[in-house]
Each structure stands twice: as structure tokens, then as C-alpha cells.
Scaffold this motif. Structure first.
Motif, short mmCIF file in Angstrom:
data_model
loop_
_atom_site.label_atom_id
_atom_site.label_comp_id
_atom_site.label_asym_id
_atom_site.label_seq_id
_atom_site.Cartn_x
_atom_site.Cartn_y
_atom_site.Cartn_z
N LYS A 24 0.93 -1.11 0.20
CA LYS A 24 -0.08 0.01 0.07
C LYS A 24 0.84 1.33 -0.24
CE LYS A 24 -4.38 -1.66 -0.68
NZ LYS A 24 -5.17 -1.13 -1.37
N ASN A 25 2.71 1.38 0.85
CA ASN A 25 2.72 2.83 0.25
C ASN A 25 4.04 3.17 -0.46
OD1 ASN A 25 4.62 0.75 2.37
ND2 ASN A 25 4.79 1.62 3.67
N ASN A 26 4.08 1.77 -1.29
CA ASN A 26 4.85 1.53 -2.39
C ASN A 26 6.41 2.53 -1.75
OD1 ASN A 26 3.03 1.38 -4.29
ND2 ASN A 26 2.19 2.85 -4.46
N ASP A 27 6.93 1.51 -0.82
CA ASP A 27 7.97 1.13 -0.38
C ASP A 27 8.75 -0.11 -0.99
OD1 ASP A 27 6.59 -0.76 1.25
OD2 ASP A 27 8.06 -0.10 3.18
N TYR A 47 9.56 -15.80 6.31
CA TYR A 47 10.70 -15.41 4.94
C TYR A 47 11.02 -14.19 5.07
CZ TYR A 47 8.29 -19.72 2.89
OH TYR A 47 7.78 -21.10 2.56
N VAL A 48 11.08 -13.44 5.59
CA VAL A 48 11.92 -12.11 5.44
C VAL A 48 13.27 -12.26 5.89
CG1 VAL A 48 11.62 -9.65 6.71
CG2 VAL A 48 9.89 -10.57 6.44
N GLN A 49 13.70 -11.70 5.47
CA GLN A 49 15.44 -11.25 5.11
C GLN A 49 16.12 -11.11 6.24
OE1 GLN A 49 17.55 -13.80 3.13
NE2 GLN A 49 15.64 -14.75 2.03
N PRO A 50 17.52 -11.26 6.96
CA PRO A 50 17.91 -10.07 8.10
C PRO A 50 18.11 -8.90 7.82
CG PRO A 50 18.38 -12.45 8.14
CD PRO A 50 17.49 -12.48 6.62
N GLY A 51 17.09 -8.33 8.60
CA GLY A 51 17.42 -6.75 7.96
C GLY A 51 15.95 -6.21 7.85
N ASN A 52 15.29 -6.66 6.93
CA ASN A 52 13.64 -6.28 6.41
C ASN A 52 13.44 -6.42 7.50
OD1 ASN A 52 15.61 -6.37 4.19
ND2 ASN A 52 14.54 -7.63 2.56
N ASP A 58 11.60 -12.55 -1.94
CA ASP A 58 10.75 -13.61 -0.22
C ASP A 58 9.38 -13.29 -0.68
OD1 ASP A 58 12.86 -12.36 0.40
OD2 ASP A 58 11.83 -11.11 1.77
N PHE A 59 8.48 -12.84 -1.37
CA PHE A 59 6.89 -12.75 -1.53
C PHE A 59 6.90 -14.10 -2.67
CE2 PHE A 59 3.21 -11.77 -4.23
CZ PHE A 59 1.93 -11.54 -2.68
#
Length: 185
Positions: A38-41, A72-77, A84-85
Motif C-alpha cells: 500500500k505505501n509503495n516501499d 520469509y523476511v530477510q534479516p534486516g528487512n 521473499d513474496f
């Protein structure tokens, strides 16, 4: 949806459906990712994913969703990148439809139940039909451009409306879903 885009893997022991073109699958998956972001980041957070599922009328346990996504989230994200998706999508595809080499048999009753629940998301008034207005509401909730243009929504309805009554009944919905379900990577 056009049958040219989809291919049934009938006769291979499973009932799963796969789209033919991996590049088309990637484009569609990217579009879903962009809708959820939603926030396009370029990151989908657990909150964004939860909100998208809630807009579709799918209740999720926030803790369970967080646990699944965090693996599934990479470290630091702070959330899921597109890669990941895609990995999460592949994992869910494998879990629900079996590995590509092992076509899983989908239980008929479960499939019917799943399709009924999906139909209910679109059939907001519960009359057994999806009208252009109901489809427009769902597309708008998802933030899709199509949701702002009734003529495009009506074209979408007419593309699957076999009896030409201007509505999509459950059988038409099932036929449509069975022709395009679950892109594989």
C-alpha cells in the motif's frame, strides 16, 4: 479468463491447475505484490498483508500470519521483498498443490468449500449471483483501477457469463476459477 492462458493438468493424477507461461505468472504475482504494498516501499509488511486479506473478507490470526511471514523476511528487512513474496508463494503452492513432480489430489469436498467461500467474498448481498456492482466493490476495496470503471467491470463479467444474464452464478464462477487457479512458479 481465456482458456489459451490456462491449462488443466488433468490426467496427471492431480486436480491442480497451472498457467502455461512462467513469465505471465511472474507478472501476475508482481501485480498482487504491488496491490498489497500500500505505501509503495517495495516491501509488504505483515500489517499490509493482513489488511489486504481482511478487505477480501478473509479473517486471519495476526500471530499466525506474522509467524508465517517472518520466516520469509530477510534479516534486516521490515517485511517481504518481492523475492521473499515469490518464495512464500512457491511454498504455499507446494503445500496446497504438491510439488511440481508430485501432483497432489485435491479433496472434492474441500475444493467445493473453498470455491463457495471465495464466491461469498464477491456475492456481497448473498443472492447467489455476482453482479458488476458487487465485483466493482471488491476490486475497489483491493485498490484496483478496474474498480473505478464500471464498463471494464461489466466486460469482465461478460467474459465469464455463459448464459448472458449479466451476472455470474456459482457454476460460471467455478468454471472461471478452475480455468485460472493458482499460478505456479
Amino acid at each position: 479468463m481465456e482458456n489459451d492462458d490456462a491449462q488443466c493438468k488433468a490426467g496427471e493424477g492431480g486436480r491442480s491447475f497451472r498457467l502455461r507461461s512462467p513469465s505471465l505468472n511472474s507478472v501476475r504475482l508482481r501485480r498482487i505484490f504491488d496491490i498489497f504494498d500500500k505505501n509503495n516501499d517495495s516491501v509488504i509488511t505483515v500489517d499490509e498483508l493482513g489488511q489486504a486479506l481482511a478487505l477480501l473478507g478473509l479473517q486471519t490470526d495476526q500471530a499466525q500470519l506474522d509467524s508465517m511471514v517472518q520466516s520469509y523476511v530477510q534479516p534486516g528487512n521490515t517485511g517481504l521483498s518481492f523475492d521473499d513474496f515469490q518464495a512464500l508463494h512457491r511454498s504455499l503452492d507446494d503445500a496446497f498443490f504438491g510439488l511440481a513432480d508430485e501432483a497432489a489430489e485435491v479433496d472434492d469436498k474441500q475444493e467445493e468449500y473453498d470455491l463457495t467461500e471465495a464466491f461469498k467474498v464477491f456475492d456481497e448481498d448473498g443472492d447467489g449471483y455476482i453482479s458488476a456492482q458487487e465485483l466493482q466493490v471488491v476490486l475497489s476495496k483491493l485498490g484496483l483501477q478496474e474498480g473505478t470503471e464500471l464498463d471494464r467491470v461489466e466486460m469482465m463479467i461478460s467474459s465469464v457469463d455463459k448464459n448472458h444474464d449479466g451476472l455470474v452464478d456459482f457454476l460460471e464462477f467455478k468454471d472461471m476459477m478452475r480455468s485460472v487457479i493458482v499460478p505456479s512458479s
